[in-house]
Motif scaffolding. Structure first.
Motif, PDB file in Angstrom:
ATOM      1  N   PRO A 150      70.074 -49.798  21.349  1.00  0.00           N
ATOM      2  CA  PRO A 150      68.617 -50.015  21.304  1.00  0.00           C
ATOM      3  C   PRO A 150      67.790 -48.739  21.461  1.00  0.00           C
ATOM      4  CG  PRO A 150      69.615 -50.987  23.278  1.00  0.00           C
ATOM      5  CD  PRO A 150      70.726 -50.618  22.379  1.00  0.00           C
ATOM      6  N   GLU A 151      68.249 -47.784  22.270  1.00  0.00           N
ATOM      7  CA  GLU A 151      67.464 -46.549  22.451  1.00  0.00           C
ATOM      8  C   GLU A 151      67.436 -45.745  21.151  1.00  0.00           C
ATOM      9  OE1 GLU A 151      68.739 -44.288  25.763  1.00  0.00           O
ATOM     10  OE2 GLU A 151      68.372 -45.876  27.234  1.00  0.00           O
ATOM     11  N   THR A 152      68.559 -45.637  20.489  1.00  0.00           N
ATOM     12  CA  THR A 152      68.606 -44.927  19.210  1.00  0.00           C
ATOM     13  C   THR A 152      67.744 -45.644  18.183  1.00  0.00           C
ATOM     14  OG1 THR A 152      70.834 -44.131  19.656  1.00  0.00           O
ATOM     15  CG2 THR A 152      70.123 -44.133  17.358  1.00  0.00           C
ATOM     16  N   ARG A 160      55.723 -40.906  10.277  1.00  0.00           N
ATOM     17  CA  ARG A 160      55.546 -40.553   8.863  1.00  0.00           C
ATOM     18  C   ARG A 160      54.848 -41.655   8.077  1.00  0.00           C
ATOM     19  NH1 ARG A 160      59.065 -38.095  11.371  1.00  0.00           N
ATOM     20  NH2 ARG A 160      59.838 -36.028  10.831  1.00  0.00           N
ATOM     21  N   GLY A 161      54.242 -42.559   8.814  1.00  0.00           N
ATOM     22  CA  GLY A 161      53.483 -43.632   8.161  1.00  0.00           C
ATOM     23  C   GLY A 161      54.360 -44.687   7.526  1.00  0.00           C
ATOM     24  N   LEU A 162      55.622 -44.775   7.973  1.00  0.00           N
ATOM     25  CA  LEU A 162      56.553 -45.747   7.415  1.00  0.00           C
ATOM     26  C   LEU A 162      56.900 -46.800   8.466  1.00  0.00           C
ATOM     27  CD1 LEU A 162      58.971 -43.216   5.667  1.00  0.00           C
ATOM     28  CD2 LEU A 162      57.158 -44.557   4.578  1.00  0.00           C
ATOM     29  N   GLU A 196      60.327 -44.877  15.817  1.00  0.00           N
ATOM     30  CA  GLU A 196      59.229 -43.931  16.048  1.00  0.00           C
ATOM     31  C   GLU A 196      59.213 -42.849  14.978  1.00  0.00           C
ATOM     32  OE1 GLU A 196      56.675 -43.968  18.190  1.00  0.00           O
ATOM     33  OE2 GLU A 196      57.383 -46.012  18.565  1.00  0.00           O
ATOM     34  N   LEU A 197      60.406 -42.421  14.571  1.00  0.00           N
ATOM     35  CA  LEU A 197      60.520 -41.387  13.539  1.00  0.00           C
ATOM     36  C   LEU A 197      59.851 -41.864  12.247  1.00  0.00           C
ATOM     37  CD1 LEU A 197      61.893 -38.593  13.255  1.00  0.00           C
ATOM     38  CD2 LEU A 197      63.893 -39.785  12.349  1.00  0.00           C
TER      39      LEU A 197
END
Length: 266
Positions: A195-197, A208-210, A203-204
């Motif tokens: 879950p942390e990954t 980037r607006g995705l 968030e990554l």
């Protein structure tokens, strides 16, 4: 084919990031940067892409050989990578008819590779956004006989569509006009095992607006509500009928975090 949008190279596109992870060349530095960041989160990201691709191959082979399917609607096709869906389907049944759909202009540029059908079959490409089910169905109906069963393929697509954006409504809208005996084919990332990954990957994408929506097993299974799951049901993509071939060698002991399933419309 329809649509001629410009290619946006200022931010990553999931189809091009997927292409980079598969070792393709049809991507831009911004896509490679995104892929490298995913690698930093989990070094098995390329294995995840290959596992997903191998599931598509096995599911298409099963649909043609066991399900008797001769028509396919593949949405979120991605950049062509041989063998593509039509090559698997037409290897089983040369008269198979396939409609591909994607919204990345670079996929449009490479659509010729998707249109190399057998003489007996048909392949067509439609440039359209997955969030436009009515337009997709209307375009697909020009090449597919919607009064006969169709395999609706949404491979690694729904985790880019949030519930708020109507992911479940989209699946229902695409299935509704398809004949009884049609199939739904899905694969999807999950955060159930790390879950942390998963949160960091989400968030990554957000930066980037995705959109990235890793779903739990139950949340993924809900896409098949009202349908008849074929064996082995909802499973890890690695575990879906490995006897059909193309099993990807894996590093590490943990599961590849992706679910898959195939279900029949009654």
């Amino acid at each position: 084919m329809t649509g001629h949008d410009a290619i946006d190279t200022t931010r990553p596109h999931p189809a091009r990031v997927y292409d980079w992870l598969l070792g393709g060349k049809d991507n831009y530095p911004v896509d490679e940067q995104m892929a490298q960041q995913l690698l930093a989160l989990d070094a098995r990201a390329p294995e995840m892409a290959r596992v997903n691709r191998a599931f598509m191959h096995r599911a298409t082979r099963w649909l043609g050989m066991t399900g008797g399917v001769r028509q396919y609607l593949d949405i979120g096709t991605g950049i062509p990578t041989a063998p593509n869906l039509h090559q698997i389907a037409q290897e089983v049944a040369p008269d198979s008819r396939i409609v591909y759909t994607d919204n990345d202009p670079i996929v449009l540029r490479h659509a010729e590779a998707l249109l190399r059908s057998t003489p007996e079959g048909v392949t067509e490409y439609v440039q359209a956004d997955a969030r436009e089910p009515s337009a997709i169905i209307e375009a697909a109906g020009k090449s597919l006989d919607l009064s006969r069963p169709v395999a609706l393929s949404l491979i690694a697509l729904l985790h880019f569509i949030s519930d708020e954006d109507g992911a479940h409504d989209l699946v229902r809208a695409l299935l509704a006009p398809l004949a009884p005996g049609s199939y739904l084919v899905l694969s999807h990332v999950t955060g159930d095992f790390a879950p942390e990954t998963s949160d960091r990957a989400r968030e990554l994408y957000k930066e980037r607006g995705l959109t990235l929506v890793p779903r739990t097993r139950d949340e993924f299974a809900a896409f098949f509500d009202g349908l008849e799951l074929v064996g082995p049901g909802v499973s890890l993509a690695t575990d879906w009928r490995p006897e059909l071939g193309e099993v990807v060698p894996l590093s590490g002991d943990g599961p590849i975090p992706g679910y898959a399933g195939v279900a029949r419309k009654p």
